[in-house]
Design an enzyme around this catalytic site. Structure first.
Site, mmCIF file in Angstrom:
data_model
loop_
_atom_site.group_PDB
_atom_site.id
_atom_site.type_symbol
_atom_site.label_atom_id
_atom_site.label_comp_id
_atom_site.label_asym_id
_atom_site.label_seq_id
_atom_site.Cartn_x
_atom_site.Cartn_y
_atom_site.Cartn_z
ATOM 1 N N TYR A 26 -0.306 -5.713 3.551
ATOM 2 C CA TYR A 26 1.148 -5.660 3.527
ATOM 3 C C TYR A 26 1.714 -6.786 4.394
ATOM 4 C CZ TYR A 26 1.541 -1.051 1.311
ATOM 5 O OH TYR A 26 1.513 -0.011 0.429
ATOM 6 N N GLU A 71 12.510 5.204 0.443
ATOM 7 C CA GLU A 71 12.829 4.243 -0.605
ATOM 8 C C GLU A 71 13.564 4.929 -1.762
ATOM 9 O OE1 GLU A 71 8.976 2.832 -1.744
ATOM 10 O OE2 GLU A 71 8.729 1.691 0.117
#
Length: 178
Positions: A26, A71
């Site tokens: 990431y 999210e």
């Protein structure tokens, strides 16, 4: 980067690349005190990237930071950064639909929030896939706050290495190849 992290201001504006023990890579940027940007280079949603994700960012104690957000996909994320030790502990709570249809999320989220919300309503969200992992920070750069050049294009093969090898940003932390 040889910076020592002590305060929240030391953390804000920092750009990280880290690899979880499960191999997922990431890239993550503490854009300011309430917003993060990130790109995903490995794992089940590799290729996903996001700008201006609202997040809760706090310093737990000197040099240790907690960041958490939800999210539009319904995925919840909680990250603990220990940058002085090059460590991250993250837990990602993927809704059932993301586990079953990760390809829907592999895009620039900001341009497809309606698609994420529709999928969240259409498919099952429970049980969630909980992924708790430790990660090793392999790069930390001082990008400064609100630098829109940090996460400004889709992930591509070799991008993390380009950053780590000094081939992506100039001395002012702006992209070299726009």
């Amino acid at each position: 980067m040889t910076k020592t992290f002590k305060t929240l201001d030391d953390f804000l504006g920092t750009h990280f690349i880290y690899t979880y023990d499960n191999g997922w890579e990431y890239e993550w940027y503490a854009k300011n005190d309430h917003t993060v940007d990130y790109r995903i280079h490995g794992g089940m949603v590799a290729g996903r990237w996001v700008k201006d994700q609202e997040a809760n960012i706090v310093m737990l104690t000197e040099g240790i930071y907690k960041v958490a957000w939800t999210e539009p996909t319904g995925t919840d994320v909680a990250l603990d950064f220990l940058p002085n030790e090059n460590k991250v502990n993250g837990t990602i709570f993927f809704p059932k639909w993301v586990q079953e249809h990760p390809e829907i999320t592999v895009t620039f989220q900001n341009d497809h929030i309606d698609v994420m919300e529709a999928a969240r309503e259409k498919y099952a969200t429970y049980p969630k896939l909980v992924v708790p992992e430790f990660a090793t920070i392999t790069y930390a750069g001082d990008a400064g706050q609100n630098n829109d050049d940090v996460i400004a294009e889709a992930p591509y093969e070799g991008l993390p290495d380009d950053i780590r090898n000094g081939k992506y940003f100039d001395q002012n932390y702006h992209r070299l190849n726009k």
